[in-house]
Design an enzyme around this catalytic site. Structure first.
Site, PDB file in Angstrom:
ATOM      1  N   HIS A 111       0.799  -1.234   0.000  1.00 11.01           N
ATOM      2  CA  HIS A 111       0.000   0.000   0.000  1.00 11.01           C
ATOM      3  C   HIS A 111       0.832   1.285   0.000  1.00 11.01           C
ATOM      4  O   HIS A 111       0.521   2.232   0.727  1.00 11.01           O
ATOM      5  CB  HIS A 111      -0.956   0.011   1.192  1.00 11.01           C
ATOM      6  CG  HIS A 111      -2.022  -1.045   1.143  1.00 11.01           C
ATOM      7  ND1 HIS A 111      -2.533  -1.545  -0.033  1.00 11.01           N
ATOM      8  CD2 HIS A 111      -2.683  -1.693   2.137  1.00 11.01           C
ATOM      9  CE1 HIS A 111      -3.471  -2.449   0.238  1.00 11.01           C
ATOM     10  NE2 HIS A 111      -3.573  -2.558   1.541  1.00 11.01           N
ATOM     11  N   HIS A 180      -9.538   1.810   0.806  1.00 12.10           N
ATOM     12  CA  HIS A 180      -9.454   0.635   1.684  1.00 12.10           C
ATOM     13  C   HIS A 180     -10.530   0.665   2.777  1.00 12.10           C
ATOM     14  O   HIS A 180     -10.254   0.333   3.930  1.00 12.10           O
ATOM     15  CB  HIS A 180      -8.061   0.578   2.307  1.00 12.10           C
ATOM     16  CG  HIS A 180      -7.607  -0.801   2.672  1.00 12.10           C
ATOM     17  ND1 HIS A 180      -8.388  -1.678   3.403  1.00 12.10           N
ATOM     18  CD2 HIS A 180      -6.456  -1.461   2.401  1.00 12.10           C
ATOM     19  CE1 HIS A 180      -7.717  -2.799   3.581  1.00 12.10           C
ATOM     20  NE2 HIS A 180      -6.552  -2.700   2.976  1.00 12.10           N
ATOM     21  N   ALA A 181     -11.752   1.063   2.426  1.00 11.58           N
ATOM     22  CA  ALA A 181     -12.831   1.074   3.419  1.00 11.58           C
ATOM     23  C   ALA A 181     -13.163  -0.349   3.862  1.00 11.58           C
ATOM     24  O   ALA A 181     -13.153  -1.290   3.067  1.00 11.58           O
ATOM     25  CB  ALA A 181     -14.072   1.745   2.849  1.00 11.58           C
ATOM     26  N   ASP A 247      -8.174 -13.035   1.373  1.00 17.61           N
ATOM     27  CA  ASP A 247      -7.319 -11.868   1.145  1.00 17.61           C
ATOM     28  C   ASP A 247      -6.684 -12.079  -0.223  1.00 17.61           C
ATOM     29  O   ASP A 247      -5.488 -12.322  -0.346  1.00 17.61           O
ATOM     30  CB  ASP A 247      -6.252 -11.737   2.248  1.00 17.61           C
ATOM     31  CG  ASP A 247      -5.523 -10.390   2.192  1.00 17.61           C
ATOM     32  OD1 ASP A 247      -5.865  -9.559   1.321  1.00 17.61           O
ATOM     33  OD2 ASP A 247      -4.613 -10.170   3.011  1.00 17.61           O
ATOM     34  N   GLN A 283      -9.658  -6.856  -4.787  1.00 19.17           N
ATOM     35  CA  GLN A 283      -9.163  -7.622  -3.647  1.00 19.17           C
ATOM     36  C   GLN A 283     -10.315  -7.795  -2.667  1.00 19.17           C
ATOM     37  O   GLN A 283     -10.876  -6.805  -2.190  1.00 19.17           O
ATOM     38  CB  GLN A 283      -8.002  -6.883  -2.964  1.00 19.17           C
ATOM     39  CG  GLN A 283      -7.340  -7.676  -1.843  1.00 19.17           C
ATOM     40  CD  GLN A 283      -6.221  -8.587  -2.337  1.00 19.17           C
ATOM     41  OE1 GLN A 283      -5.936  -8.640  -3.532  1.00 19.17           O
ATOM     42  NE2 GLN A 283      -5.569  -9.286  -1.432  1.00 19.17           N
ATOM     43  N   GLU A 311     -11.620  -4.052  -2.605  1.00 16.92           N
ATOM     44  CA  GLU A 311     -10.715  -3.017  -3.096  1.00 16.92           C
ATOM     45  C   GLU A 311     -10.482  -3.195  -4.594  1.00 16.92           C
ATOM     46  O   GLU A 311      -9.796  -4.122  -5.014  1.00 16.92           O
ATOM     47  CB  GLU A 311      -9.377  -3.106  -2.357  1.00 16.92           C
ATOM     48  CG  GLU A 311      -9.486  -3.009  -0.837  1.00 16.92           C
ATOM     49  CD  GLU A 311      -8.269  -3.633  -0.164  1.00 16.92           C
ATOM     50  OE1 GLU A 311      -7.156  -3.085  -0.320  1.00 16.92           O
ATOM     51  OE2 GLU A 311      -8.420  -4.679   0.494  1.00 16.92           O
TER      52      GLU A 311
END
Length: 346
Positions: A111, A180-181, A247, A283, A311
């Site tokens: 990130h 990235h909520a 993930d 993602q 994401e």
């Protein structure tokens, strides 16, 4: 349609050791959605939507005050970049030159690195139906090449929140931006997302090694626990396939046109969120690393699997995998990516 109201207010001051500076909060409100966005990291700090009885609840994880966001947290609500997700060994080669990034996720860079786009103040501009943030990421920031100009625009129209990312660079650079909520459609602070139904329009996904880097294989979802083309109830599905959670990057149709790529539904409240995007990947993350140690809004702790992320992004480690979609932005070009979140209740 009904108008969107936009207002701005002070949210706090950054600590001196993080450069000081005023953080503002922008409140976007339609008749069915209210979203609060910070100038720190373009963070979605709250997002309220209606259930089937018309009752509003905040469906994203986060903190009540700036202090929570200035401490270590798992990117709640933030825009992450220059490159979302992981780059193997934080290393890549462009035009014969090797670049080394900070390693902040085991042996990899995650990130954007140590101080990515999530940890910096952006310059805001209020729009009639939203807010646009700008920043210049200087050449060499976090090890990335090129002066990168970035615009992130949030606009709210009725039940739809659009997030548009644009960027221009002075040198060739990898770029992949996302938000990235962490969502829980039962309302943030609900203990898990097992009763949510999830579907993702993907025929394939990317298997990963034990450091979460894609192996390079593009694997068919057919006959596996990664087949989410029909809605699954998350808790039962994880049990059935003996999964600790997701993930993983799901591979979407590689067309530049916007399309529906994922849907999350919470049958008890009727809340539904659709994700539409122009990106080639998404993602799906089920909050596996949440461990109850963080106190969020209302003093509530966030245990494992108490939220999910969808994401939209380029594929992880694409800069090192030539057969993955192109992640490079060249001078004279414009990066332009849009994701729409559409909320409803039935």
């Amino acid at each position: 349609g009904a108008m969107t109201a936009v207002r701005r207010e002070a949210f706090g001051r950054m600590p001196a050791e993080q450069g000081g500076g005023e953080v503002e909060k922008f409140v976007l409100q339609s008749d069915s959605v209210k979203v609060e966005i910070l100038s720190l990291g373009c963070i979605i700090a709250a997002l309220e939507t209606k259930d089937r009885d018309g009752k509003f609840s905040d469906v994203v994880l986060g903190f009540d005050t700036l202090e929570g966001y200035t401490r270590k947290h798992p990117f709640f609500g933030a825009v992450v970049g220059r490159v979302a997700n992981r780059i193997a060994k934080g290393r890549f080669t462009l035009d014969g030159k090797e670049y080394q990034l900070f390693l902040n996720n085991g042996p990899n860079s995650l990130h954007g690195g140590a101080k990515g786009f999530d940890k910096v103040l952006w310059s805001p501009e209020v729009l009639p139906d939203g807010v646009r943030f700008f920043r210049l990421s200087p050449d060499g920031e976090e090890g990335y090449p090129g002066d990168l100009k970035v615009w992130v625009t949030y606009t709210l129209s009725g039940r739809q929140l659009a997030i548009n990312y644009r960027a221009q660079t002075s040198k060739t650079t990898p770029i992949s931006l996302t938000n990235h909520a962490y969502f829980n459609l039962a309302g943030q602070g609900s203990p898990d997302v097992y009763d949510h139904e999830i579907s993702i329009e993907a025929d394939s996904y990317l298997p990963v090694d034990d450091t979460k880097i894609p192996t390079g294989e593009v694997a068919a979802v057919q006959g596996t626990g990664f087949d989410l083309r029909q809605p699954v109830e998350l808790g039962k599905h994880l049990q059935k396939f003996h999964l600790d959670g997701f993930d993983h990057n799901f591979c979407l149709q590689q067309v530049q046109s916007p399309r529906l790529v994922a849907r999350a539904r919470h049958p008890p409240t009727g809340r539904t969120m659709e994700v539409h995007t122009t990106e080639p990947g998404i993602q799906f993350y089920t909050g596996n690393n949440l461990d109850g140690s963080l106190k969020g809004k209302g003093g509530i702790t966030y245990p494992k699997h108490s939220a999910f992320c969808l994401e939209t992004q380029n594929w992880p480690d694409a800069v090192n995998k030539p057969h993955f979609p192109n992640v490079l932005l060249h001078p004279g070009e414009e990066y332009n990516s849009t994701t729409w979140l559409v909320f409803s209740s039935a």
